[in-house]
Design a protein around this motif. Structure first.
Motif, PDB file in Angstrom:
ATOM      1  N   TRP A  42      31.984  40.214  62.894  1.00  0.00           N
ATOM      2  CA  TRP A  42      32.006  38.784  62.603  1.00  0.00           C
ATOM      3  C   TRP A  42      31.630  37.872  63.787  1.00  0.00           C
ATOM      4  CZ3 TRP A  42      31.076  36.177  58.597  1.00  0.00           C
ATOM      5  CH2 TRP A  42      31.464  36.626  57.332  1.00  0.00           C
ATOM      6  N   PRO A  43      31.841  38.219  65.034  1.00  0.00           N
ATOM      7  CA  PRO A  43      31.585  37.218  66.072  1.00  0.00           C
ATOM      8  C   PRO A  43      30.245  36.509  65.921  1.00  0.00           C
ATOM      9  CG  PRO A  43      32.622  39.099  67.074  1.00  0.00           C
ATOM     10  CD  PRO A  43      32.319  39.470  65.635  1.00  0.00           C
TER      11      PRO A  43
ATOM     12  N   THR B 119      39.166  30.594  56.948  1.00  0.00           N
ATOM     13  CA  THR B 119      39.308  32.006  57.327  1.00  0.00           C
ATOM     14  C   THR B 119      39.242  32.217  58.835  1.00  0.00           C
ATOM     15  OG1 THR B 119      38.251  32.643  55.260  1.00  0.00           O
ATOM     16  CG2 THR B 119      38.334  34.310  57.001  1.00  0.00           C
TER      17      THR B 119
ATOM     18  N   GLN C  71      36.439  39.268  69.300  1.00  0.00           N
ATOM     19  CA  GLN C  71      37.851  39.642  69.108  1.00  0.00           C
ATOM     20  C   GLN C  71      38.044  40.426  67.816  1.00  0.00           C
ATOM     21  OE1 GLN C  71      41.164  36.830  70.051  1.00  0.00           O
ATOM     22  NE2 GLN C  71      41.551  36.898  67.841  1.00  0.00           N
ATOM     23  N   THR C  72      37.646  39.855  66.693  1.00  0.00           N
ATOM     24  CA  THR C  72      37.853  40.482  65.382  1.00  0.00           C
ATOM     25  C   THR C  72      37.098  41.794  65.260  1.00  0.00           C
ATOM     26  OG1 THR C  72      38.121  38.309  64.377  1.00  0.00           O
ATOM     27  CG2 THR C  72      37.615  40.112  62.882  1.00  0.00           C
TER      28      THR C  72
ATOM     29  N   LEU D 267      52.301  30.711  57.638  1.00  0.00           N
ATOM     30  CA  LEU D 267      53.529  31.487  57.897  1.00  0.00           C
ATOM     31  C   LEU D 267      53.934  31.411  59.367  1.00  0.00           C
ATOM     32  CD1 LEU D 267      52.809  34.562  55.589  1.00  0.00           C
ATOM     33  CD2 LEU D 267      54.546  32.779  55.252  1.00  0.00           C
TER      34      LEU D 267
ATOM     35  N   PHE E 276      26.936  29.634  56.682  1.00  0.00           N
ATOM     36  CA  PHE E 276      26.646  29.920  58.096  1.00  0.00           C
ATOM     37  C   PHE E 276      25.366  30.738  58.228  1.00  0.00           C
ATOM     38  CE2 PHE E 276      29.958  28.882  61.283  1.00  0.00           C
ATOM     39  CZ  PHE E 276      30.817  28.166  60.464  1.00  0.00           C
TER      40      PHE E 276
ATOM     41  N   VAL F 220      48.215  33.104  56.879  1.00  0.00           N
ATOM     42  CA  VAL F 220      48.888  33.622  58.079  1.00  0.00           C
ATOM     43  C   VAL F 220      49.260  32.474  59.008  1.00  0.00           C
ATOM     44  CG1 VAL F 220      48.576  35.108  60.088  1.00  0.00           C
ATOM     45  CG2 VAL F 220      47.694  35.823  57.864  1.00  0.00           C
TER      46      VAL F 220
ATOM     47  N   TYR G 187      32.200  35.428  71.326  1.00  0.00           N
ATOM     48  CA  TYR G 187      33.644  35.686  71.505  1.00  0.00           C
ATOM     49  C   TYR G 187      33.993  36.824  70.566  1.00  0.00           C
ATOM     50  CZ  TYR G 187      38.714  35.013  71.550  1.00  0.00           C
ATOM     51  OH  TYR G 187      40.063  35.195  71.657  1.00  0.00           O
TER      52      TYR G 187
ATOM     53  N   HIS H 258      40.495  44.936  61.772  1.00  0.00           N
ATOM     54  CA  HIS H 258      41.586  44.000  62.096  1.00  0.00           C
ATOM     55  C   HIS H 258      41.026  42.637  62.499  1.00  0.00           C
ATOM     56  CE1 HIS H 258      43.883  47.785  62.551  1.00  0.00           C
ATOM     57  NE2 HIS H 258      44.905  47.047  62.146  1.00  0.00           N
ATOM     58  N   GLY H 259      41.621  41.598  61.947  1.00  0.00           N
ATOM     59  CA  GLY H 259      41.259  40.239  62.348  1.00  0.00           C
ATOM     60  C   GLY H 259      42.516  39.456  62.621  1.00  0.00           C
TER      61      GLY H 259
ATOM     62  N   GLU I 204      43.445  33.226  59.529  1.00  0.00           N
ATOM     63  CA  GLU I 204      43.375  33.076  58.084  1.00  0.00           C
ATOM     64  C   GLU I 204      44.503  32.130  57.658  1.00  0.00           C
ATOM     65  OE1 GLU I 204      45.247  34.056  55.389  1.00  0.00           O
ATOM     66  OE2 GLU I 204      43.644  33.450  54.052  1.00  0.00           O
TER      67      GLU I 204
ATOM     68  N   GLU J 186      39.384  31.600  62.915  1.00  0.00           N
ATOM     69  CA  GLU J 186      40.423  31.026  63.782  1.00  0.00           C
ATOM     70  C   GLU J 186      41.806  31.168  63.169  1.00  0.00           C
ATOM     71  OE1 GLU J 186      38.628  30.868  67.046  1.00  0.00           O
ATOM     72  OE2 GLU J 186      40.764  30.592  66.740  1.00  0.00           O
TER      73      GLU J 186
HETATM   74  C1  LIG Z   1      32.244  32.409  59.340  1.00  0.00           C
HETATM   75  C2  LIG Z   1      33.145  33.249  60.205  1.00  0.00           C
HETATM   76  C3  LIG Z   1      32.993  33.220  61.592  1.00  0.00           C
HETATM   77  C4  LIG Z   1      33.788  34.018  62.393  1.00  0.00           C
HETATM   78  N1  LIG Z   1      33.571  34.021  63.756  1.00  0.00           N
HETATM   79  C5  LIG Z   1      34.307  34.845  64.535  1.00  0.00           C
HETATM   80  C6  LIG Z   1      34.054  34.907  65.934  1.00  0.00           C
HETATM   81  O1  LIG Z   1      33.176  34.228  66.455  1.00  0.00           O
HETATM   82  N2  LIG Z   1      34.786  35.781  66.688  1.00  0.00           N
HETATM   83  C7  LIG Z   1      35.783  36.565  66.137  1.00  0.00           C
HETATM   84  O2  LIG Z   1      36.420  37.320  66.869  1.00  0.00           O
HETATM   85  N3  LIG Z   1      36.061  36.506  64.794  1.00  0.00           N
HETATM   86  C8  LIG Z   1      35.340  35.674  63.997  1.00  0.00           C
HETATM   87  N4  LIG Z   1      35.600  35.619  62.644  1.00  0.00           N
HETATM   88  C9  LIG Z   1      36.617  36.513  62.076  1.00  0.00           C
HETATM   89  C10 LIG Z   1      37.863  35.751  61.666  1.00  0.00           C
HETATM   90  O3  LIG Z   1      38.562  35.310  62.795  1.00  0.00           O
HETATM   91  C11 LIG Z   1      38.738  36.685  60.802  1.00  0.00           C
HETATM   92  O4  LIG Z   1      38.030  36.964  59.626  1.00  0.00           O
HETATM   93  C12 LIG Z   1      40.065  36.000  60.484  1.00  0.00           C
HETATM   94  O5  LIG Z   1      40.876  35.991  61.639  1.00  0.00           O
HETATM   95  C13 LIG Z   1      40.821  36.692  59.329  1.00  0.00           C
HETATM   96  O6  LIG Z   1      41.095  38.041  59.639  1.00  0.00           O
HETATM   97  P1  LIG Z   1      40.644  39.187  58.597  1.00  0.00           P
HETATM   98  O7  LIG Z   1      39.236  38.946  58.252  1.00  0.00           O
HETATM   99  O8  LIG Z   1      41.058  40.476  59.179  1.00  0.00           O
HETATM  100  O9  LIG Z   1      41.492  38.892  57.300  1.00  0.00           O
HETATM  101  P2  LIG Z   1      42.926  39.663  56.842  1.00  0.00           P
HETATM  102  O10 LIG Z   1      43.903  39.369  57.872  1.00  0.00           O
HETATM  103  O11 LIG Z   1      42.520  41.061  56.564  1.00  0.00           O
HETATM  104  O12 LIG Z   1      43.200  38.825  55.547  1.00  0.00           O
HETATM  105  C14 LIG Z   1      43.075  39.400  54.258  1.00  0.00           C
HETATM  106  C15 LIG Z   1      44.261  38.906  53.411  1.00  0.00           C
HETATM  107  O13 LIG Z   1      45.473  39.435  53.964  1.00  0.00           O
HETATM  108  C16 LIG Z   1      46.439  38.395  54.136  1.00  0.00           C
HETATM  109  N5  LIG Z   1      47.304  38.699  55.287  1.00  0.00           N
HETATM  110  C17 LIG Z   1      46.940  39.311  56.441  1.00  0.00           C
HETATM  111  N6  LIG Z   1      47.983  39.386  57.288  1.00  0.00           N
HETATM  112  C18 LIG Z   1      49.050  38.828  56.641  1.00  0.00           C
HETATM  113  C19 LIG Z   1      50.425  38.597  56.993  1.00  0.00           C
HETATM  114  N7  LIG Z   1      50.928  38.977  58.179  1.00  0.00           N
HETATM  115  N8  LIG Z   1      51.206  37.956  56.092  1.00  0.00           N
HETATM  116  C20 LIG Z   1      50.704  37.556  54.899  1.00  0.00           C
HETATM  117  N9  LIG Z   1      49.414  37.767  54.499  1.00  0.00           N
HETATM  118  C21 LIG Z   1      48.607  38.388  55.373  1.00  0.00           C
HETATM  119  C22 LIG Z   1      45.600  37.156  54.412  1.00  0.00           C
HETATM  120  O14 LIG Z   1      46.342  35.968  54.072  1.00  0.00           O
HETATM  121  C23 LIG Z   1      44.403  37.366  53.461  1.00  0.00           C
HETATM  122  O15 LIG Z   1      44.742  36.877  52.175  1.00  0.00           O
HETATM  123  C24 LIG Z   1      34.791  34.825  61.804  1.00  0.00           C
HETATM  124  C25 LIG Z   1      34.973  34.845  60.419  1.00  0.00           C
HETATM  125  C26 LIG Z   1      34.154  34.058  59.617  1.00  0.00           C
HETATM  126  C27 LIG Z   1      34.346  34.091  58.133  1.00  0.00           C
END
Ligand SMILES: Cc1cc2nc3c(=O)[nH]c(=O)nc-3n(C[C@H](O)[C@H](O)[C@H](O)COP(=O)(O)OP(=O)(O)OC[C@H]3O[C@@H](n4cnc5c(N)ncnc54)[C@H](O)[C@@H]3O)c2cc1C
Ligand SMILES: CCCCC/C=C/C(=O)SCCNC(=O)CCNC(=O)[C@H](O)C(C)(C)COP(=O)(O)OP(=O)(O)OC[C@H]1O[C@@H](n2cnc3c(N)ncnc32)[C@H](O)[C@@H]1OP(=O)(O)O
Length: 576
Positions: free
Chosen positions: A176-177, A420, A138-139, A430, A232, A427, A136, A143-144, A424, A422
């Motif tokens: 990350w997927p 983190t 997406q991330t 909020l 993992f 977020v 899957y 941007h996640g 963070e 599904e």
């Molecule tokens: C083990 C693992 C498996 C994963 N598997 C998948 C997968 O299969 N498929 C997939 O698509 N993704 C996957 N991911 C990615 C995961 O979904 C993202 O890492 C997650 O959605 C967080 O997004 P980010 O990493 O961009 O963090 P960010 O959003 O960059 O977060 C960084 C900091 O910014 C803060 N922040 C961000 N936006 C806001 C806001 N609007 N208001 C306040 N604070 C904010 C957050 O709270 C955090 O403290 C996986 C991640 C991990 C760790």
């Protein structure tokens, strides 16, 4: 029998409720317990698929072992037992699997959520038989959280009736997927749909990324593993760069929206349905990835604390088990209570999700906003409480808790990821705040967001307590079991109140005297629950195979197991 085994046996003799009855309640009935145990027996009696100690394995060995076990499970074991991938048994089997979590747990369910009947008929059988392996995607690297900021584009080419998938810059690379790095040959890819220069937002596309015969990346595809992580380690979380990759128009998963051959865009459902996959995962992963992990850590830490003798309570008297220290009971027993309380709250959340899917089948999605709020809030609060608890339980095992021999570091590193993925946690909190308390102006909003996060944590904790409390009231069980469940409910609630007395005092909700009473009541409950500690964790019914712990085995033989485990260290292959 070792001294430690005798200690555990003595502890089990003083448990004052029926452990098997509590196991049945925890499982959802005696028949569920029977089914779960049947699956566990099948797994544990098959050397090809039974759990093994991965503590001494390299990253590559862990990945290969996980893939091999999973493919054997689906290709050999399921047909041999007459089970199908949607059999009830499989939900219990996935407890043992360390690979293809995204293929089985995200890719396939999202295909069912986003695909038309024709698309499901085309790809589902292949995915079920591992003829295609999906991720899957997406991330992105850049941007996640902010989905509307995703940069990968899917631009419709009317002339050729195709979508051109492109990562315009390095930050747009999918990152990350799970199952992507080495295993997947397909991706359910989320990209910004563009038609005639107009953006239509995030949409799901089926993209083949590797050749089905050679497994080599297809033209325009750069794919690989993102490297070592906190945990993992069995999973090949990967990166995926797409450079002007062309896919047929029919590969837009079009249950909710469609692009006609002439480029006309047609919506069939609310644009919010694209979020549906995330609501589902948030609602159902908590039990398997967070609460179950906490239960395992509780089992290990309680059994170990009952056999670990260290120090004297009274000078000159025999050494006591560390569980006799109030500080140790305070570290452990509130998390035993949390496991039970959050288990039943997560059950209520997944039941609410299932009810929503039935409403959705009747084209009624009015319940989505509330479900989004609850699933986002629960996912954040439960994953944080559980992973924080597992770390406290690990530390409560002293030096041996720092060893992979304890089994807890691997349990923690997997569970903490749930804070983190599904969504963070901050977020998600909020999002829940916004939907529960309404959206103020952005500046008032940002200024108050720190308090709002705390308000949501209290809101969700109250939901968890009231769900469990009402569940006990309605529960038909023997008085000793009901009594111990009521004690656990009170202990969880009091430990949460005592962790936040400042808030209650600040708003005048509790007086200082009442705060003292709450603290004393918690300590009293610890003493009441202490004699039942081993029974409460035995009732989780985790086999030694599943725990993979030298400290938490059922017989309590810690020291023999520790020494046997250490001798397997690769460094001990030579004396010099
Ligand atoms: C083990 C693992 C498996 C994963 N598997 C998948 C997968 O299969 N498929 C997939 O698509 N993704 C996957 N991911 C990615 C995961 O979904 C993202 O890492 C997650 O959605 C967080 O997004 P980010 O990493 O961009 O963090 P960010 O959003 O960059 O977060 C960084 C900091 O910014 C803060 N922040 C961000 N936006 C806001 C806001 N609007 N208001 C306040 N604070 C904010 C957050 O709270 C955090 O403290 C996986 C991640 C991990 C760790
Ligand atoms: C075994 C282990 C496997 C692990 C597998 C892991 C997989 C992954 O991690 S997959 C990637 C997961 N990524 C995320 O969860 C991303 C998190 N971000 C979001 O969900 C969204 O960006 C957002 C909710 C944080 C913000 O949404 P956005 O559209 O950017 O902006 P708004 O907040 O204004 O929302 C618009 C509108 O949509 C409603 N909404 C948002 N999310 C949902 C949802 N999940 N369900 C239903 N509705 C949702 C939101 O309420 C707004 O509605 P209105 O107020 O009516 O406009």
């Amino acid at each position: 029998m070792s001294r430690e085994s005798r200690l555990l046996e003595k502890e089990r003799g003083q448990v004052n409720f029926n452990v098997e009855e509590l196991t049945n309640i925890y499982d959802g009935g005696a028949e569920e317990t029977k089914l779960r145990r049947k699956v566990a027996d099948v797994i544990q009696n098959d050397p090809e698929v039974r759990c093994k100690d991965i503590g001494m394995m390299t990253r590559e060995e862990r990945y290969i072992d996980g893939v091999r076990r999973c493919v054997y499970l689906y290709k050999v074991l399921l047909p041999r037992e007459g089970w199908t991938p949607v059999s009830k048994e499989v939900s219990h089997i996935l407890r043992f699997c360390m690979s293809f979590g995204v293929h089985a747990g995200v890719f396939i369910p999202c295909l069912l959520s986003f695909g038309s009947d024709e698309q499901i008929a085309k790809w589902l059988p292949l995915a079920m038989q591992f003829q295609i392996i999906g991720t899957y995607a997406q991330t992105e690297m850049g941007h996640g959280t902010f989905l509307r900021g995703l940069q990968t584009t899917a631009t419709y080419d009317k002339k050729n009736k195709e979508f051109v998938i492109n990562c315009p810059e390095i930050s747009a690379m999918k990152w990350w997927p799970g199952d992507l790095g080495k295993s997947a040959n397909h991706a359910l890819l989320m990209a910004q749909l563009v038609i005639d220069g107009k953006k239509y937002g995030m949409h799901p596309f089926m993209v083949q990324i590797r050749d089905l015969t050679t497994h080599m990346p297809l033209p325009g595809i750069t794919v690989g593993d993102i490297g070592n992580k906190v945990g993992f380690e069995t999973t090949d979380n990967g990166f995926l760069h797409l450079n002007q990759v062309r896919i047929p128009r029919e590969n837009l998963l079009c249950k909710n929206a469609e692009v006609k051959p002439n480029g006309t865009y047609l919506t069939k459902a609310s644009d919010k349905m694209v979020y549906g996959s995330m609501v589902r995962l948030r609602a159902i992963i908590l039990e398997s990835e967070a609460v179950s992990a906490l239960g395992k850590a509780c089992t290990i830490a309680v059994r170990y604390s009952l056999v670990r003798c260290q120090g004297e309570l009274e000078p000159g008297k025999p050494e006591v088990s560390v569980m006799e220290y109030m500080t140790q009971q305070k570290k452990l027993l509130p998390y035993v209570a949390m496991t039970y309380v959050t288990h039943f709250a997560c059950l209520k959340l997944s039941n609410q999700y299932n009810a929503f899917t039935r409403e959705m089948d009747n084209n009624d999605i009015s319940g989505l906003p509330e479900l989004h709020a609850l699933s986002a809030g629960m996912k954040a609060v439960v994953s944080e409480q559980c992973s924080d608890g597992i770390e406290i339980l690990r530390k409560s095992c002293g030096g041996h808790g720092y060893s992979n021999a304890s089994g807890i570091p691997i349990i923690w590193s997997s569970a903490v990821a749930c804070c983190t993925y599904e969504g963070e946690n901050t977020v998600m909190l909020l999002q829940c705040a916004r939907l529960v308390h309404g959206m103020a102006s952005y500046n008032a909003w940002n200024q108050s967001s720190v308090e709002l996060v705390n308000v949501v944590k209290a809101h969700i904790t109250q939901f968890i307590v009231t769900t469990f409390a009402s569940g006990i009231t309605e529960l038909e069980c023997t008085k000793p079991v009901k009594n111990v469940l009521q004690q656990l409910c009170a202990l969880y609630a009091l430990s949460c109140i005592n962790a936040s007395t400042g808030d209650f005092l600040k708003v005048g909700y509790l007086s200082p005297r009442q705060c003292d009473l709450a603290h004393e009541a918690e300590l009293e409950l610890l003493s009441c629950i202490r004699p039942n500690a081993v029974g409460l964790v035995d009732a989780f019914d985790f086999s030694d195979d599943l725990l993979q712990s030298c400290l938490g085995a059922y017989d309590g033989n810690v020291y023999e197991r520790l020494f046997a485990w250490a001798k397997k260290s690769p460094l001990n292959k030579t004396e010099v």
